[in-house]
Design an enzyme around this catalytic site. Structure first.
Site, PDB file in Angstrom:
ATOM      1  N   ARG A 265     -10.461  36.786 -38.099  1.00  0.00           N
ATOM      2  CA  ARG A 265     -11.337  37.877 -38.630  1.00  0.00           C
ATOM      3  C   ARG A 265     -12.307  37.617 -39.316  1.00  0.00           C
ATOM      4  O   ARG A 265     -12.379  36.132 -39.710  1.00  0.00           O
ATOM      5  CB  ARG A 265     -10.286  38.746 -39.886  1.00  0.00           C
ATOM      6  CG  ARG A 265     -11.446  40.027 -40.448  1.00  0.00           C
ATOM      7  CD  ARG A 265     -10.223  40.598 -41.324  1.00  0.00           C
ATOM      8  NE  ARG A 265      -9.058  41.171 -41.228  1.00  0.00           N
ATOM      9  CZ  ARG A 265      -9.235  42.758 -40.395  1.00  0.00           C
ATOM     10  NH1 ARG A 265      -9.974  43.539 -41.304  1.00  0.00           N
ATOM     11  NH2 ARG A 265      -7.944  43.049 -40.224  1.00  0.00           N
ATOM     12  N   HIS A 313      -9.329  44.291 -29.867  1.00  0.00           N
ATOM     13  CA  HIS A 313      -7.950  43.818 -31.353  1.00  0.00           C
ATOM     14  C   HIS A 313      -6.964  45.153 -31.803  1.00  0.00           C
ATOM     15  O   HIS A 313      -6.346  45.257 -32.219  1.00  0.00           O
ATOM     16  CB  HIS A 313      -8.988  44.553 -32.995  1.00  0.00           C
ATOM     17  CG  HIS A 313      -8.867  44.345 -33.924  1.00  0.00           C
ATOM     18  ND1 HIS A 313      -9.963  43.920 -34.792  1.00  0.00           N
ATOM     19  CD2 HIS A 313      -7.560  43.368 -34.293  1.00  0.00           C
ATOM     20  CE1 HIS A 313      -9.705  43.270 -36.065  1.00  0.00           C
ATOM     21  NE2 HIS A 313      -8.063  43.226 -35.691  1.00  0.00           N
TER      22      HIS A 313
HETATM   23  C1  LIG Z   1     -14.216  36.274 -33.428  1.00  0.00           C
HETATM   24  O1  LIG Z   1     -13.291  37.072 -34.657  1.00  0.00           O
HETATM   25  C2  LIG Z   1     -14.601  37.639 -35.507  1.00  0.00           C
HETATM   26  C3  LIG Z   1     -13.890  39.144 -36.112  1.00  0.00           C
HETATM   27  O2  LIG Z   1     -13.805  40.406 -35.877  1.00  0.00           O
HETATM   28  C4  LIG Z   1     -15.397  38.177 -35.544  1.00  0.00           C
HETATM   29  O3  LIG Z   1     -16.475  38.392 -36.288  1.00  0.00           O
HETATM   30  C5  LIG Z   1     -16.237  37.094 -34.576  1.00  0.00           C
HETATM   31  O4  LIG Z   1     -17.794  37.319 -33.534  1.00  0.00           O
HETATM   32  C6  LIG Z   1     -15.409  36.692 -33.309  1.00  0.00           C
HETATM   33  N1  LIG Z   1     -16.143  35.594 -32.438  1.00  0.00           N
HETATM   34  C7  LIG Z   1     -15.921  35.930 -31.219  1.00  0.00           C
HETATM   35  C8  LIG Z   1     -16.566  35.024 -30.064  1.00  0.00           C
HETATM   36  O5  LIG Z   1     -15.156  36.792 -30.376  1.00  0.00           O
END
Ligand SMILES: *[C@@H]1O[C@H](CO)[C@@H](O)[C@H](O)[C@H]1NC(C)=O
Ligand SMILES: *[C@@H]1O[C@H](CO)[C@@H](O)[C@H](O)[C@H]1NC(C)=O
Ligand SMILES: *[C@@H]1O[C@H](CO)[C@@H](O)[C@H](O)[C@H]1NC(C)=O
Length: 347
Positions: A265, A313
């Site tokens: 998160r 999610h």
């Molecule tokens: C990984 O998880 C967080 C949670 O929401 C997010 O902010 C972040 O951008 C995510 N990374 C990717 C590449 O999806």
């Protein structure tokens, strides 16, 4: 030790007797609880209504929730809407208890809650297994090219008698696993992966952990983890050390065959850097249950990439797990209203 959903609800079920006792010898007024989400499982209502009048927010907007919370003694939060000074002021000074039906709580202004003496609890442990299962699913789906394969089927380009190179994925068996954040969920992931006969399990974090030794996992620094891992799992909370830790520097050190799984998160990943790494072959694939923003815009580049598996999610989204989270949140709230410590307090 990891608690399963069932064993925890057993423990909590036993302790509920104490929850009721808190109220037994007191002539308590009924409390006003606001449930900030219309889809909270029924079990929460069954528990709360013995001692509380419940108002449920049915409109998912900040403006509407700001009105709903007026006069609440407690908030049952299952929402990304920010709980800050404005919202707490709207609720009023009688608000003394908040339970969030989640593990993470970055939508809360923690300093403001503490300053007002509000008791605050979350729902750790009960969702570890569901989230760890999704992490393993994403690792396999991404490494075995699910998105790309599915597209070939849909588009009629599945030609399997000539060149099948496009089908070839990466093995989990024998691979080196890197877990960033060996907390309860990180441990649950490691435990599952051992069943796939993986090779080394590496992890990084603040410090070496006894649970790491039990799991046969090796504590390494971030740099070594990035360079050596075939699969990298992000399972760390968001804080100053982890903010955008997966940036272009990070992706410049990964193996080109590595697979990244994000079930964490907060802004752990510089998403643009990830997209670049995936497009330029700096990374083999990624499996993401969390992304920025949520919901993702339909024109986001992540959706177009063949080597990305996305889930919306859904880490904790099973019926049993959501019931366990709702039950624990309701019991936390009831205990705090009765003057007892929550089962799983944050503070
Ligand atoms: C990984 O998880 C967080 C949670 O929401 C997010 O902010 C972040 O951008 C995510 N990374 C990717 C590449 O999806
Ligand atoms: C991060 O660092 C800033 C400034 O150093 C500080 O104000 C903030 O409280 C820190 N946040 C966390 C989550 O540690
Ligand atoms: C979800 O759990 C509740 C409570 O145990 C149960 O009544 C309901 O039938 C379940 N629903 C599904 C779709 O499994």
């Amino acid at each position: 030790m990891l608690l399963t959903v069932k064993s925890l609800s057993c423990v909590v079920g036993f302790l509920l007797i104490n929850t009721i006792d808190i109220f037994a010898d007191k002539n308590m007024n009924r409390f006003k609880v606001v449930v900030a989400n219309p889809s909270v499982p029924k079990i929460a209502y069954d528990i709360l209504q013995k001692h509380c009048d419940i108002k449920t927010s049915t409109v998912f907007s900040r403006a509407s929730i700001l009105q709903d919370v007026v006069g609440a003694d407690a908030l049952f939060w299952a929402s990304k809407i920010r709980v800050d000074k404005e919202l707490l002021d709207a609720a009023g000074p009688q608000l003394k208890v908040i339970g969030t039906m989640s593990v993470g709580y970055d939508q809360f202004d923690i300093d403001e809650l503490k300053a007002r003496g509000i008791k605050f609890g979350n729902t750790p442990a009960v969702l570890n297994n569901a989230v760890a299962n999704i992490a393993v699913m994403l690792a396999i789906a991404a490494s075995r090219r699910f998105t790309e394969g599915r597209k070939h089927i849909e588009e009629g380009t599945w030609i399997n008698y000539f060149n099948t190179q496009w089908m070839l994925g990466q093995d989990l068996t024998g691979s080196t696993i890197g877990i960033i954040g060996l907390g309860q969920i990180g441990q649950a992931i490691a435990k599952r992966l051992k069943g796939f006969d993986v090779g080394n399990i590496l992890y990084t974090g603040h410090k070496e952990k006894p649970e790491g030794i039990e799991l046969g996992a090796k504590f390494v620094n971030l740099d070594n983890l990035i360079r050596e891992s075939d699969f990298i799992f992000l399972a760390a909370p968001l804080n100053n050390q982890t903010y955008q830790m997966c940036n272009s520097d990070f992706f410049s050190k990964t193996k080109k065959t590595a697979v990244l799984v994000n079930i964490s998160r907060g802004q752990l990943v510089d998403q643009e850097a990830l997209i670049t790494a995936l497009k330029t072959g700096r990374l083999f694939a990624a499996g993401l249950d969390v992304m920025t923003p949520e919901p993702l815009n339909t024109d986001n580049e992540l959706i177009k990439l063949n080597n990305v598996v996305l889930t919306p999610h859904v880490g904790s989204a099973t019926n049993d797990t959501r019931n366990a989270m709702a039950e624990l949140t309701a019991k936390n709230i009831l205990r705090a209203l009765g003057g007892a410590e929550m089962f799983t307090p944050v503070f």
